[in-house]
Each structure stands twice: as structure tokens, then as C-alpha cells.
Design an enzyme around this catalytic site. Structure first.
Site, short mmCIF file in Angstrom:
data_model
loop_
_atom_site.label_atom_id
_atom_site.label_comp_id
_atom_site.label_asym_id
_atom_site.label_seq_id
_atom_site.Cartn_x
_atom_site.Cartn_y
_atom_site.Cartn_z
N LYS A 44 107.00 41.89 8.52
CA LYS A 44 108.12 40.95 8.60
C LYS A 44 107.63 39.51 8.54
O LYS A 44 108.22 38.65 7.86
CB LYS A 44 108.92 41.18 9.88
N TYR B 214 104.81 46.75 11.46
CA TYR B 214 106.17 46.30 11.13
C TYR B 214 106.31 44.79 11.37
O TYR B 214 106.80 44.06 10.50
CB TYR B 214 107.16 47.08 11.98
N SER C 100 112.67 40.04 12.46
CA SER C 100 112.70 40.76 13.74
C SER C 100 111.93 40.00 14.81
O SER C 100 110.96 39.29 14.52
CB SER C 100 112.09 42.15 13.55
#
Length: 336
Positions: free
Chosen positions: A158, A154, A126
Site C-alpha cells: 500500500k 500488505y 490502509s
């Protein structure tokens, strides 16, 4: 060729599954089995009953023995907990994103160590691996060489997974490649727990005759990609042979998928152009500092040279993104 998709019944997983079933080949080789892995499945769906398809139902970390019961040649790893839920529940994000990916890589490594094929693993990362901080600050145009400094759990998770995949690839355990996804808009269906989910909601809900809340200032610029371009990018990176030159994947770095850069105000103006004032007026601007802190930390302008070398281009305009959504989901539009 046995191909596995994790998160296969999620939004992108469905699109990716559909693309592979329409043209069941990868790298010029026919797909002999397509294994769909997810916690939530639709066992009676057309996809699930396709004779090419096997279903593995449950948490991926608990079902890896079933996934690797037969040799895996290509693994498209989309399964993840998304941004807002990772921020709300740290342990959930670490288990779903980091622990599960580590276990998956261990299983892939065990397959090749036992004399089986060295699997090719595509990881859906991402743009959230980047983050804007006073020091160091991101450049005006971000590329794969820009320093990732994530500003969310998050994004951090990632980035951890990207580094694990890079090291497993360096050591020859597997052939890993990373596609850094832009925010995918417009997503159909119900809102999800992603901090960026409102970027779909402010288009999807008004088109369906429903109100929507925009939790960021209208001048915020964001990097978007349509579902069509995102699936195309995932498959192109997964299939690309390594090497130098057009169409080949050069070096170990991730690939930032091409981004369409627009402001939220431009998105709303396009909605007004397409659907009229009554529809656009269903959107209310109600700032939410927590959402803006996450989404506002992500870069909006990208150097897409690495993706362009693979033949990938961004969406030409936000109007084209909305038109794609209308063409793909006519029943989701009020009066459609």
C-alpha cells in the site's frame, strides 16, 4: 462524466456503487457512465442491470484497455489483495496490489498524454502502512506526518502505491489522492482473508447465532470505522477541490480517515449490552501470535485534523457501529 470503480463487487465497492447510483453526481456533475470492474461479478444483480452501469469482468491488469476504451474522468481504486493473503503469498500481493496499480497509473498517464482528460484517481490505502517497531517507534497519536514503517507485506505494498500516485500527481499525469482506511467494521457476509477480519467476525457471527474466535488479547486497542463513515470519507476525498480552507484538500499528503479507538474488550462488552450474555458467550478468546503480530503493529489512536477539515468525523461509539449493522442487515441476525 465516466466514473470507474475497481473492486466494485467487493464489500466496500458495493456500498460505494450504491451511493453513486442513489445520487449519480460527482463534483456537481452528473455521472453519465459508471464502470464496475471486478474479477467476480453478479451479472443478473439489480446494480449490474442498471442502465447507467457498464461491467468489466476479469483481472484489472488484463482489462485496462476496456477500462480506458473511453475517457475516464474519475477512478476509485479499491481492488486489492488483503493483508493475510499477502503475508501468505508475496507474489500474489505484489501482482494484485503493486503491479496492477502501476499498470493502472500508466493507463491514466497515457490518457492524459494523448490529450484526453487528466483523470482524478482515488486510492484506497490502509492504516497498515504504519507499524510499531522499537526504533523508530510510533507516537502515541499518529498523523499523516508520522513515519510509515509497515510491518506486513500488505502495508508495504500500500505504501509503495501511495508513493507512485504521489509522484504521478507531482508530474501532472493525473490528480491522485489517497484515503488511508481504518479497519472497517462490521462487514457482512462471509469472513475474508484480512488479518483484521476477526474484528467483524466477533460481532457478525454471534449475532447470527454462530461461534466466533477472537485471536488477540482483549485489551488490544484498534482503530475502526463503520462502512457508512468509510464510504462517506472516500467520496469526500474524491470530490474535494484542492486548496486551503475548510472542505478543500490541502497539499499532497494522504488523508487518514477518522478513527474510532476501542479495545476488543469494549467491543465484546457492547455486543453483550446489545444482544445479551448467550450471544456474547459465543466468542472464544484463542490467541494467534501471527494475527496479533500484524494487527497489534497497527496504530490505534489518530490525529484526524486533516479529515476534520474536510468535514469528516469518526463514528461516535462502537454501539452506533453495531446499531448501523443491525439496521442495514436485519436478515443477518439470528431470529431477525
Amino acid at each position: 462524466m465516466r466514473v470507474v470503480i475497481t473492486g466494485a463487487f467487493g464489500f466496500l465497492g458495493r456500498r460505494l456503487t450504491g451511493a453513486l447510483l442513489r445520487t449519480p453526481t460527482l463534483r456537481g456533475t452528473p455521472i453519465t457512465r459508471l464502470v464496475l470492474v471486478d474479477r467476480i461479478v453478479e451479472p443478473d444483480s439489480v446494480v449490474a442491470t442498471n442502465p447507467l452501469v457498464d461491467i468489466v469482468h476479469g483481472d484489472l491488469i488484463d482489462r485496462l484497455d476496456d477500462v480506458f476504451a473511453e475517457p475516464v474522468h474519475m477512478l476509485l481504486h479499491l481492488a486489492a489483495a488483503v493483508s493475510a493473503e499477502c503475508e501468505a503469498d508475496f507474489d500474489l500481493g505484489m501482482r494484485a496490489n503493486v503491479d496492477t496499480t502501476r499498470a493502472l497509473l500508466d493507463a491514466a498517464r497515457a490518457q492524459s498524454a494523448a490529450g484526453g482528460p487528466r483523470p482524478r484517481v482515488l486510492f484506497a490505502s490502509s492504516l497498515a502502512v504504519y507499524g510499531s517497531t522499537p526504533e523508530p517507534s510510533l507516537p502515541a497519536v499518529v498523523s499523516e506526518s508520522s513515519l510509515p514503517v509497515p510491518r506486513s507485506s500488505y502495508g508495504t505494498q500500500k505504501l509503495i502505491c501511495e508513493q507512485m500516485i504521489a509522484d504521478c500527481t507531482r508530474r501532472g499525469f493525473l490528480d491522485g489522492r489517497v484515503a488511508r482506511l481504518m479497519t472497517v467494521v462490521v462487514r457482512p457476509g462471509r469472513p475474508n482473508a484480512a488479518a483484521s477480519g476477526f474484528l467483524s467476525s466477533i460481532v457478525r457471527e454471534p449475532l447470527a447465532g454462530l461461534p466466533a474466535v477472537c485471536p488477540v488479547r482483549p485489551d488490544l486497542r484498534v482503530a475502526l470505522a463503520s462502512p457508512r463513515r468509510t464510504v462517506q470519507g472516500i467520496l469526500r476525498i474524491a470530490e474535494a477541490e484542492r486548496g486551503v480552507g475548510p472542505g478543500r484538500l490541502e497539499g499532497p499528503a494522504p488523508v487518514n480517515l477518522p478513527a474510532l479507538t476501542v479495545s476488543v474488550a469494549e467491543m465484546l462488552a457492547t455486543l453483550r449490552q446489545v444482544a445479551g450474555d448467550a450471544v456474547a458467550d459465543l466468542v472464544t478468546i484463542t490467541p494467534d501470535p501471527a494475527v496479533e503480530a500484524i494487527v497489534g503493529s497497527w496504530p490505534a489512536v489518530f490525529d484526524s485534523s486533516r479529515a476534520a477539515a474536510l468535514g469528516l468525523e469518526p463514528d461516535p461509539s462502537f454501539l452506533s457501529v453495531v446499531q448501523d449493522y443491525l439496521a442495514d442487515h436485519p436478515d443477518a441476525v439470528d431470529g431477525g
